[in-house]
Design an enzyme around this catalytic site. Structure first.
Site, PDB file in Angstrom:
ATOM      1  N   HIS A 162      13.501  14.202   5.211  1.00 31.32           N
ATOM      2  CA  HIS A 162      13.726  15.105   6.343  1.00 31.32           C
ATOM      3  C   HIS A 162      13.233  14.470   7.657  1.00 31.32           C
ATOM      4  O   HIS A 162      13.951  14.450   8.664  1.00 31.32           O
ATOM      5  CB  HIS A 162      13.017  16.437   6.121  1.00 31.32           C
ATOM      6  N   HIS A 167      15.149  13.646  11.463  1.00 28.45           N
ATOM      7  CA  HIS A 167      14.661  13.570  12.849  1.00 28.45           C
ATOM      8  C   HIS A 167      14.865  12.212  13.524  1.00 28.45           C
ATOM      9  O   HIS A 167      15.198  12.164  14.698  1.00 28.45           O
ATOM     10  CB  HIS A 167      13.185  13.958  12.922  1.00 28.45           C
ATOM     11  N   GLU A 208      16.617  21.808  14.887  1.00 29.09           N
ATOM     12  CA  GLU A 208      16.575  21.793  13.415  1.00 29.09           C
ATOM     13  C   GLU A 208      17.898  22.254  12.787  1.00 29.09           C
ATOM     14  O   GLU A 208      18.340  21.687  11.805  1.00 29.09           O
ATOM     15  CB  GLU A 208      15.442  22.694  12.879  1.00 29.09           C
ATOM     16  N   SER A 227      19.433  16.522   7.026  1.00 33.71           N
ATOM     17  CA  SER A 227      18.657  16.015   5.891  1.00 33.71           C
ATOM     18  C   SER A 227      18.832  16.862   4.640  1.00 33.71           C
ATOM     19  O   SER A 227      18.193  16.612   3.632  1.00 33.71           O
ATOM     20  CB  SER A 227      17.170  15.954   6.260  1.00 33.71           C
TER      21      SER A 227
HETATM   22 FE   FE2 Z   1      11.855  19.158  11.053  1.00 32.33          FE
END
Ligand code: FE2
Length: 291
Positions: A162, A167, A208, A227
């Site tokens: 993730h 990111h 997100e 992700s």
């Molecule tokens: Fe995050």
């Protein structure tokens, strides 16, 4: 990093210094003593980290590397179909390795020339104010553990996949990185916890779980979607709402299920204007007026 505390396995340190990560009963690794010892050791390294020193180098096992190789290849295929063009271009510039889990300093070396962001270790949940506030210095707090090898495409908590595939691919875009930096600068102005939570929720529904319309198709740019092997297929079923900071900051959401409502921008410029503009201007008073 997700900033919702409910997503994290709590980390405790005993009086004699033993670090323990408390996995939930449903965690795929909960009955694997080797995995649990590993998680404790990786968390202890993060807790011992001091700013200004190199990030801990984790000697990842073959099982862990294999998890990365599988998830990384599967997500790269999904990105071609579902990720926003801005993310795809950024990912190409970043060039994450597919054959091994990059160390945090390796991620920083690639990111700094592109957007100035550096990765530092996190044992688990980082307090909201510290997590978002550090974006102003272009610092990103990242966990270093990886999901259990029995379920390489699933994790109940934010792991390296993730943090890095989600990111870092996003932070490699100077446009997205600038939005993070605005959010970080905003934290210094916000005094109330309610305002901070509002900012965190706007971030949740944009950086997100944000999606954007491109050439008539809905594509994702949020790290949580980028992700997630499962959710990246499902987000096109979500109910889409136009970008609206007031709604995003006050909407309730269930972190344990796929997000049923997502906020869809018409362009990256609109994300910069609406979300970046909000972070640039937000104060306690602005949030109180939205409440
Ligand atoms: Fe995050």
């Amino acid at each position: 990093m997700f900033t919702d505390g409910r997503l994290y396995s709590p980390v405790t340190t005993s009086t004699d210094g033993d670090v323990t990560v408390h996995l939930s009963d449903e965690h795929p690794g909960v009955h694997d003593p080797e995995y649990r010892a590993r998680r404790n050791a990786i968390a202890a390294r993060a807790l011992a980290y001091r700013p200004g020193t190199p990030a801990p180098r984790i000697d990842y096992t073959d099982d862990e590397q294999q998890v990365w190789r599988i998830a990384s290849a599967e997500l790269a295929r999904k990105h071609q179909r579902y990720a926003s063009a801005e993310v795809l271009a950024a990912a190409q510039h970043l060039g994450l390795p597919g054959d091994h889990i990059p160390q945090l300093d390796e991620v920083s070396e690639k990111l700094v020339p592109l957007s100035g962001f550096r990765y530092v270790p996190a044992a688990g949940l980082v307090p909201l104010r510290e997590f978002f506030g550090s974006f102003a210095q272009r610092i990103f707090h990242s966990t270093q553990y990886i999901r259990h090898h029995s379920a390489p495409l699933y994790t109940p908590e934010p792991d390296s996949i993730h943090e890095i595939i989600g990111h870092a691919n996003q932070l490699a875009s100077p446009r997205f990185a600038a939005i993070y930096a605005e959010a970080g600068a905003a934290v210094a102005r916000l005094e109330s916890e309610a305002a901070l939570k509002f900012l965190a929720d706007v971030f949740w529904f944009s950086m997100e779980f944000g999606v954007v319309r491109e050439h008539g198709e809905v594509r994702c740019y949020g790290a949580g979607l980028l992700s997630s092997y499962g959710e990246i297929e499902e987000f096109r079923q979500a109910r889409l709402r136009p970008l609206d900071v007031r709604e995003m900051g006050t909407a309730t959401y269930d972190i344990t299920h796929y997000q049923p409502v997502l906020y869809c921008a018409n362009s990256i410029s609109e994300i910069e204007d609406v979300v970046g503009g909000f972070f640039a201007d937000v104060t306690d008073e602005v949030v109180a007026a939205h409440g």
